[in-house]
Design a protein around this motif. Structure first.
Motif, PDB file in Angstrom:
ATOM      1  N   TYR A  38      -7.586   2.819 -13.317  1.00 27.88           N
ATOM      2  CA  TYR A  38      -6.066   2.208 -13.099  1.00 27.88           C
ATOM      3  C   TYR A  38      -6.005   1.020 -13.313  1.00 27.88           C
ATOM      4  N   THR A  39      -5.165   0.472 -14.192  1.00 29.56           N
ATOM      5  CA  THR A  39      -4.946  -1.050 -14.407  1.00 29.56           C
ATOM      6  C   THR A  39      -4.272  -1.694 -13.340  1.00 29.56           C
ATOM      7  N   GLU A  40      -4.165  -2.972 -13.376  1.00 28.50           N
ATOM      8  CA  GLU A  40      -3.443  -3.793 -12.457  1.00 28.50           C
ATOM      9  C   GLU A  40      -2.078  -3.506 -12.723  1.00 28.50           C
ATOM     10  N   ASP A  41      -1.260  -3.404 -13.925  1.00 25.34           N
ATOM     11  CA  ASP A  41      -0.052  -3.060 -14.091  1.00 25.34           C
ATOM     12  C   ASP A  41       0.199  -1.858 -13.606  1.00 25.34           C
ATOM     13  N   GLU A  42      -0.588  -0.580 -13.531  1.00 28.42           N
ATOM     14  CA  GLU A  42      -0.407   0.719 -13.118  1.00 28.42           C
ATOM     15  C   GLU A  42      -0.322   0.403 -11.684  1.00 28.42           C
ATOM     16  N   ILE A  43      -1.238  -0.190 -10.910  1.00 27.90           N
ATOM     17  CA  ILE A  43      -1.268  -0.048  -9.587  1.00 27.90           C
ATOM     18  C   ILE A  43      -0.020  -0.733  -8.891  1.00 27.90           C
ATOM     19  N   LYS A  44       0.386  -1.973  -9.683  1.00 26.54           N
ATOM     20  CA  LYS A  44       1.649  -2.832  -9.294  1.00 26.54           C
ATOM     21  C   LYS A  44       2.858  -1.764  -9.579  1.00 26.54           C
ATOM     22  N   ALA A  45       2.897  -1.300 -10.670  1.00 28.31           N
ATOM     23  CA  ALA A  45       4.098  -0.319 -10.667  1.00 28.31           C
ATOM     24  C   ALA A  45       4.147   0.614  -9.745  1.00 28.31           C
ATOM     25  N   TYR A  46       3.025   1.174  -9.316  1.00 27.30           N
ATOM     26  CA  TYR A  46       2.916   2.178  -8.315  1.00 27.30           C
ATOM     27  C   TYR A  46       3.595   1.645  -6.970  1.00 27.30           C
ATOM     28  N   TYR A  47       3.000   0.489  -6.467  1.00 27.02           N
ATOM     29  CA  TYR A  47       3.465  -0.165  -5.376  1.00 27.02           C
ATOM     30  C   TYR A  47       4.898  -0.483  -5.310  1.00 27.02           C
ATOM     31  N   LYS A  48       5.548  -0.849  -6.411  1.00 26.09           N
ATOM     32  CA  LYS A  48       6.906  -1.463  -6.459  1.00 26.09           C
ATOM     33  C   LYS A  48       7.745  -0.436  -6.826  1.00 26.09           C
ATOM     34  N   SER A  49       7.420   0.761  -6.719  1.00 26.66           N
ATOM     35  CA  SER A  49       8.417   2.124  -6.940  1.00 26.66           C
ATOM     36  C   SER A  49       9.223   2.379  -5.759  1.00 26.66           C
ATOM     37  N   ASP A  50      10.515   2.088  -5.841  1.00 24.50           N
ATOM     38  CA  ASP A  50      11.107   2.669  -4.596  1.00 24.50           C
ATOM     39  C   ASP A  50      11.354   3.974  -4.465  1.00 24.50           C
ATOM     40  N   VAL A  51      11.143   4.874  -5.266  1.00 20.18           N
ATOM     41  CA  VAL A  51      11.260   6.142  -5.007  1.00 20.18           C
ATOM     42  C   VAL A  51       9.837   6.528  -4.233  1.00 20.18           C
ATOM     43  N   GLU A  52       8.883   6.174  -4.838  1.00 13.74           N
ATOM     44  CA  GLU A  52       7.598   6.397  -4.207  1.00 13.74           C
ATOM     45  C   GLU A  52       7.283   5.636  -2.427  1.00 13.74           C
ATOM     46  N   LYS A  53       7.989   4.580  -2.603  1.00 10.44           N
ATOM     47  CA  LYS A  53       8.161   4.147  -1.176  1.00 10.44           C
ATOM     48  C   LYS A  53       8.925   4.997  -0.336  1.00 10.44           C
ATOM     49  N   LEU A  89       0.710  -1.266  -0.140  1.00  8.13           N
ATOM     50  CA  LEU A  89       0.067   0.003   0.029  1.00  8.13           C
ATOM     51  C   LEU A  89       0.815   1.279  -0.113  1.00  8.13           C
ATOM     52  N   LEU A  90       1.891   1.236   0.716  1.00 10.19           N
ATOM     53  CA  LEU A  90       2.672   2.359   0.872  1.00 10.19           C
ATOM     54  C   LEU A  90       3.059   2.714  -0.427  1.00 10.19           C
ATOM     55  N   ALA A  91       3.686   1.613  -1.096  1.00 14.33           N
ATOM     56  CA  ALA A  91       4.424   1.677  -2.521  1.00 14.33           C
ATOM     57  C   ALA A  91       3.243   2.138  -3.445  1.00 14.33           C
ATOM     58  N   MET A  92       1.994   1.668  -3.411  1.00 11.20           N
ATOM     59  CA  MET A  92       0.951   2.309  -3.992  1.00 11.20           C
ATOM     60  C   MET A  92       0.812   3.776  -4.127  1.00 11.20           C
ATOM     61  N   GLY A  93       0.782   3.898  -2.870  1.00 16.49           N
ATOM     62  CA  GLY A  93       0.188   5.534  -2.536  1.00 16.49           C
ATOM     63  C   GLY A  93       1.410   6.514  -2.889  1.00 16.49           C
ATOM     64  N   ALA A  94       2.368   5.982  -3.346  1.00 12.95           N
ATOM     65  CA  ALA A  94       3.524   7.033  -3.550  1.00 12.95           C
ATOM     66  C   ALA A  94       3.842   6.980  -5.251  1.00 12.95           C
ATOM     67  N   SER A  95       3.644   6.419  -6.172  1.00 10.97           N
ATOM     68  CA  SER A  95       4.031   6.109  -7.383  1.00 10.97           C
ATOM     69  C   SER A  95       3.644   7.528  -8.323  1.00 10.97           C
ATOM     70  N   GLY A  96       4.535   7.901  -9.160  1.00 13.58           N
ATOM     71  CA  GLY A  96       4.205   8.884  -9.907  1.00 13.58           C
ATOM     72  C   GLY A  96       3.986   8.449 -11.330  1.00 13.58           C
ATOM     73  N   LEU A  97       3.523   7.380 -11.599  1.00 13.47           N
ATOM     74  CA  LEU A  97       3.213   6.599 -12.916  1.00 13.47           C
ATOM     75  C   LEU A  97       1.933   7.194 -13.474  1.00 13.47           C
ATOM     76  N   VAL A  98       1.835   7.717 -14.654  1.00 16.94           N
ATOM     77  CA  VAL A  98       0.743   7.976 -15.385  1.00 16.94           C
ATOM     78  C   VAL A  98       0.555   7.152 -16.677  1.00 16.94           C
ATOM     79  N   ALA A  99      -0.752   6.725 -16.727  1.00 16.83           N
ATOM     80  CA  ALA A  99      -1.244   6.078 -17.726  1.00 16.83           C
ATOM     81  C   ALA A  99      -0.885   6.743 -19.081  1.00 16.83           C
ATOM     82  N   GLY A 100      -1.001   6.095 -20.145  1.00 23.10           N
ATOM     83  CA  GLY A 100      -0.484   6.635 -21.255  1.00 23.10           C
ATOM     84  C   GLY A 100      -1.828   6.906 -22.249  1.00 23.10           C
ATOM     85  N   GLY A 101      -1.542   7.861 -23.441  1.00 21.78           N
ATOM     86  CA  GLY A 101      -2.536   7.880 -24.171  1.00 21.78           C
ATOM     87  C   GLY A 101      -3.673   8.904 -23.871  1.00 21.78           C
TER      88      GLY A 101
END
Length: 140
Positions: free
Chosen positions: A80-95, A12-24
């Motif tokens: 948000y897609t599962e991939d976007e959510i996953k990328a968010y919670y895996k981001s070390d920067v956002e954690k 959750l902490l990682a999810m809450g911190a990502s700066g990823l944006v969906a494209g398109g």
């Protein structure tokens, strides 16, 4: 149970911190800018720190897990897609960003790592006012 909460909180902490944006054309704000997701994850992380550092307070594990799953569901509802959510919670920067926000909250509320009892004081206050953090905790 404690390990499950720790893993869930990390996610959750990682999810809450990502700066990823969906494209398109359907560009959405980064999940960290969606306040209901961000604030919820921050509360879970703070509650987890309190319960890890205060022996007289425990986590309401099922409530916390259900809350986190609800946040993930809400993120999906927002497009948000599962991939976007996953990328968010895996981001070390956002954690790291979320950890810093949590530490700032603790400090602003009188918590000092040098004084472990200060975690209990904050936890008891959060429980008493029935804040989101308090609802995730239980006095033993």
């Amino acid at each position: 149970m404690r390990m499950t909460l720790a893993v869930t909180t990390s996610v959750l902490l990682a999810m809450g911190a990502s700066g990823l944006v969906a494209g398109g054309a359907n560009a959405k704000p980064p999940l960290r800018e969606v306040s209901e997701i961000h604030d919820g994850l921050l509360a879970v992380g703070i509650a987890d720190e309190i319960r890890k550092n205060c022996g007289s307070i425990s986590a309401r594990m099922f409530r916390a897990i259900n809350y986190v799953e609800g946040l993930k569901g809400r993120a999906r509802d927002l497009g948000y897609t599962e991939d976007e959510i996953k990328a968010y919670y895996k981001s070390d920067v956002e954690k790291a960003r979320m950890r810093a926000l949590g530490e700032a909250y603790l400090k602003a509320n009188g918590v000092s790592r040098a004084n472990p009892a200060s975690f209990c004081v904050l936890g008891e206050a959060e429980i008493a006012k029935a804040s989101l953090i308090g609802k995730l905790l239980r006095a033993k």
